[in-house]
Scaffold this motif. Structure first.
Motif, PDB file in Angstrom:
ATOM      1  N   LEU A   1       2.951 -14.679  -6.202  1.00 36.35           N
ATOM      2  CA  LEU A   1       3.125 -16.090  -6.551  1.00 36.35           C
ATOM      3  C   LEU A   1       1.868 -16.716  -7.121  1.00 36.35           C
ATOM      4  O   LEU A   1       1.925 -17.770  -7.737  1.00 36.35           O
ATOM      5  N   VAL A   2       0.736 -16.069  -6.907  1.00 31.39           N
ATOM      6  CA  VAL A   2      -0.512 -16.640  -7.414  1.00 31.39           C
ATOM      7  C   VAL A   2      -0.686 -16.287  -8.897  1.00 31.39           C
ATOM      8  O   VAL A   2      -0.956 -17.143  -9.723  1.00 31.39           O
TER       9      VAL A   2
ATOM     10  N   GLN B   1       1.550 -15.084 -11.525  1.00 27.04           N
ATOM     11  CA  GLN B   1       3.000 -14.952 -11.538  1.00 27.04           C
ATOM     12  C   GLN B   1       3.563 -13.851 -12.419  1.00 27.04           C
ATOM     13  O   GLN B   1       4.728 -13.521 -12.327  1.00 27.04           O
TER      14      GLN B   1
ATOM     15  N   TYR C   1      13.504 -11.863   4.293  1.00 24.87           N
ATOM     16  CA  TYR C   1      12.349 -12.454   4.972  1.00 24.87           C
ATOM     17  C   TYR C   1      11.480 -13.199   3.964  1.00 24.87           C
ATOM     18  O   TYR C   1      11.046 -14.324   4.207  1.00 24.87           O
TER      19      TYR C   1
ATOM     20  N   THR D   1      12.318 -14.194   0.754  1.00 29.70           N
ATOM     21  CA  THR D   1      12.954 -15.297   0.029  1.00 29.70           C
ATOM     22  C   THR D   1      13.124 -16.517   0.926  1.00 29.70           C
ATOM     23  O   THR D   1      13.119 -17.646   0.441  1.00 29.70           O
ATOM     24  N   ALA D   2      13.235 -16.303   2.241  1.00 32.76           N
ATOM     25  CA  ALA D   2      13.344 -17.442   3.161  1.00 32.76           C
ATOM     26  C   ALA D   2      12.066 -18.275   3.118  1.00 32.76           C
ATOM     27  O   ALA D   2      12.086 -19.464   3.385  1.00 32.76           O
ATOM     28  N   ARG D   3      10.945 -17.632   2.788  1.00 34.86           N
ATOM     29  CA  ARG D   3       9.663 -18.334   2.764  1.00 34.86           C
ATOM     30  C   ARG D   3       9.257 -18.782   1.370  1.00 34.86           C
ATOM     31  O   ARG D   3       8.723 -19.875   1.176  1.00 34.86           O
ATOM     32  N   TYR D   4       9.480 -17.924   0.394  1.00 28.83           N
ATOM     33  CA  TYR D   4       8.967 -18.218  -0.948  1.00 28.83           C
ATOM     34  C   TYR D   4      10.078 -18.501  -1.964  1.00 28.83           C
ATOM     35  O   TYR D   4       9.785 -18.781  -3.124  1.00 28.83           O
ATOM     36  N   GLY D   5      11.330 -18.366  -1.571  1.00 28.10           N
ATOM     37  CA  GLY D   5      12.424 -18.628  -2.506  1.00 28.10           C
ATOM     38  C   GLY D   5      12.727 -17.412  -3.361  1.00 28.10           C
ATOM     39  O   GLY D   5      12.028 -16.405  -3.311  1.00 28.10           O
TER      40      GLY D   5
ATOM     41  N   PHE E   1      12.190 -16.921  -6.207  1.00 30.36           N
ATOM     42  CA  PHE E   1      11.140 -16.701  -7.196  1.00 30.36           C
ATOM     43  C   PHE E   1      10.362 -15.409  -6.943  1.00 30.36           C
ATOM     44  O   PHE E   1       9.843 -14.804  -7.872  1.00 30.36           O
TER      45      PHE E   1
ATOM     46  N   ARG F   1       3.724 -23.176 -11.942  1.00 28.84           N
ATOM     47  CA  ARG F   1       3.024 -22.881 -10.686  1.00 28.84           C
ATOM     48  C   ARG F   1       3.685 -23.583  -9.508  1.00 28.84           C
ATOM     49  O   ARG F   1       3.427 -23.256  -8.360  1.00 28.84           O
TER      50      ARG F   1
ATOM     51  N   PRO G   1      11.913 -23.123  -0.452  1.00 32.66           N
ATOM     52  CA  PRO G   1      13.228 -23.045   0.191  1.00 32.66           C
ATOM     53  C   PRO G   1      13.219 -23.700   1.565  1.00 32.66           C
ATOM     54  O   PRO G   1      14.252 -23.798   2.214  1.00 32.66           O
TER      55      PRO G   1
ATOM     56  N   GLY H   1       5.363 -20.262   3.777  1.00 33.75           N
ATOM     57  CA  GLY H   1       5.508 -20.020   2.346  1.00 33.75           C
ATOM     58  C   GLY H   1       4.348 -20.558   1.520  1.00 33.75           C
ATOM     59  O   GLY H   1       4.508 -20.892   0.360  1.00 33.75           O
TER      60      GLY H   1
ATOM     61  N   TYR I   1       1.263 -20.292  -0.772  1.00 32.91           N
ATOM     62  CA  TYR I   1       0.724 -19.249  -1.635  1.00 32.91           C
ATOM     63  C   TYR I   1      -0.576 -19.650  -2.310  1.00 32.91           C
ATOM     64  O   TYR I   1      -1.172 -18.882  -3.047  1.00 32.91           O
TER      65      TYR I   1
END
Lengths: 148, 172
Positions: free
Chosen positions: A44-45, A47, A82, A84-88, A90, B26, B31, B130, B132
């Protein structure tokens, strides 16, 4: 010299942030899953990199998390859930098929179908048009006479 | 009419791209919005006593993930100080992947806007929330549900337009 340059140019492509310590303790099957999963998860940093290739600290954390969960016997689906529950969604390079991603998946198909339809209509129209060709004999003769 | 179609298609694309370019890639939507704050069990900087997600309930709070090594955190720091002072906002600091002596020195130098500072040395809470890239700020309502997430430095504009109305709405 040229060969050396080529190798240097390709180095970033083949190099991966994953190193031996990362996969220590995994058996062959687990290692294959680890490589597979980390190559399909987005960092995510930075991308446009997957977490296998990224040097970002967050990517290292996520690799670690993937390894820990593989060792704990979690399935691939459990691990991606696990994350996607935190970061979606994406984090997934391959997005799931659902209402919000409908255009993403069906857009290209629609586009190709529209283009094919337009091409087909265009071809049919241009085939129909020039079938009859009327010759004005009198005018033709006149023109020919003039150029004699 | 024939020539109008390509022009219309082009105009449509221009509008589409113009809208698309307004989005910051960014800012990944979390979620976790609308969900209860993820659990954690960590220690406080002040005295090492335990602090958990349950302690965030009962009043609206801002949970700010920061670190002494983070440049964006210095950028937003004056804003957080102002929010704490002028608006009496309760800000809980989550010290993300930091060293005790570093964060102590940092807070001494810049001043602390935090009611409490929680030590997330390993970044485990950050992972569950979440996070980042610090700074990130979560707005929690009184029942401990995440209602908003600010990615990147907090600004007075974001506070005024997004967060303050939410805080007013959730205040009992």
């Amino acid at each position: 010299m040229r060969v050396l340059l080529l190798i240097l140019m390709l180095l970033p492509v083949i190099a991966s942030a994953t190193n031996a310590a990362d996969i220590a303790g995994l058996n062959d099957e687990q290692e294959a899953r680890y490589r597979n999963l980390t190559s399909e998860l987005r960092c995510l940093v930075c991308q446009n990199q997957n977490i296998a290739d990224s040097d970002a600290p967050l990517a290292a954390d996520l690799r670690n998390q993937v390894k820990r969960q593989i060792l704990a016997g979690e399935s691939n689906a459990q691990i991606t859930d696990y994350l996607t529950a935190r970061y979606g969604d994406f984090v997934l390079y391959k997005p799931p098929f659902k209402a919000i991603t409908l255009m993403l998946w069906l857009g290209p198909v629609l586009l190709v179908m529209t283009a094919l339809g337009a091409a087909f209509a265009f071809a049919r129209r241009s085939r129909k048009a020039p079938t009859t060709f009327v010759v004005d004999e009198e005018r033709l003769r006149k023109l020919l006479d003039e150029n004699k | 009419m024939r020539y109008l179609i390509p022009v219309l298609v082009l105009a449509g694309l221009v509008v589409l791209f113009a809208v698309g370019l307004q989005h910051d890639p960014r800012e990944v939507p979390s979620p976790l919005i609308g969900k209860p704050a993820p659990a954690f069990n960590l220690k406080l900087l002040e005295d090492g006593s335990p602090y958990s997600a349950a302690d965030l309930k009962g009043r609206p709070v801002l949970v700010n993930f920061f670190a002494s090594w983070c440049e964006g955190c210095q950028v937003e720091h004056p804003v957080l100080l102002k929010l704490a002072k002028e608006f009496n906002a309760e800000i809980i600091g989550m010290d993300y992947k930091d060293k005790l002596e570093d964060v102590t020195a940092w807070l001494k130098r810049h001043g602390s806007p935090y009611r409490k500072v929680v030590l997330d040395e390993q970044g485990t809470a950050g992972l569950d929330w979440g996070v980042y890239g610090v700074p990130e700020t979560f707005v929690l309502d009184a029942s401990g549900v995440i209602v908003y997430k600010q990615i990147g430095p907090m600004t007075e504009e974001v506070w005024r337009e997004k967060i303050a109305p939410l805080m007013a709405g959730v205040k009992s």
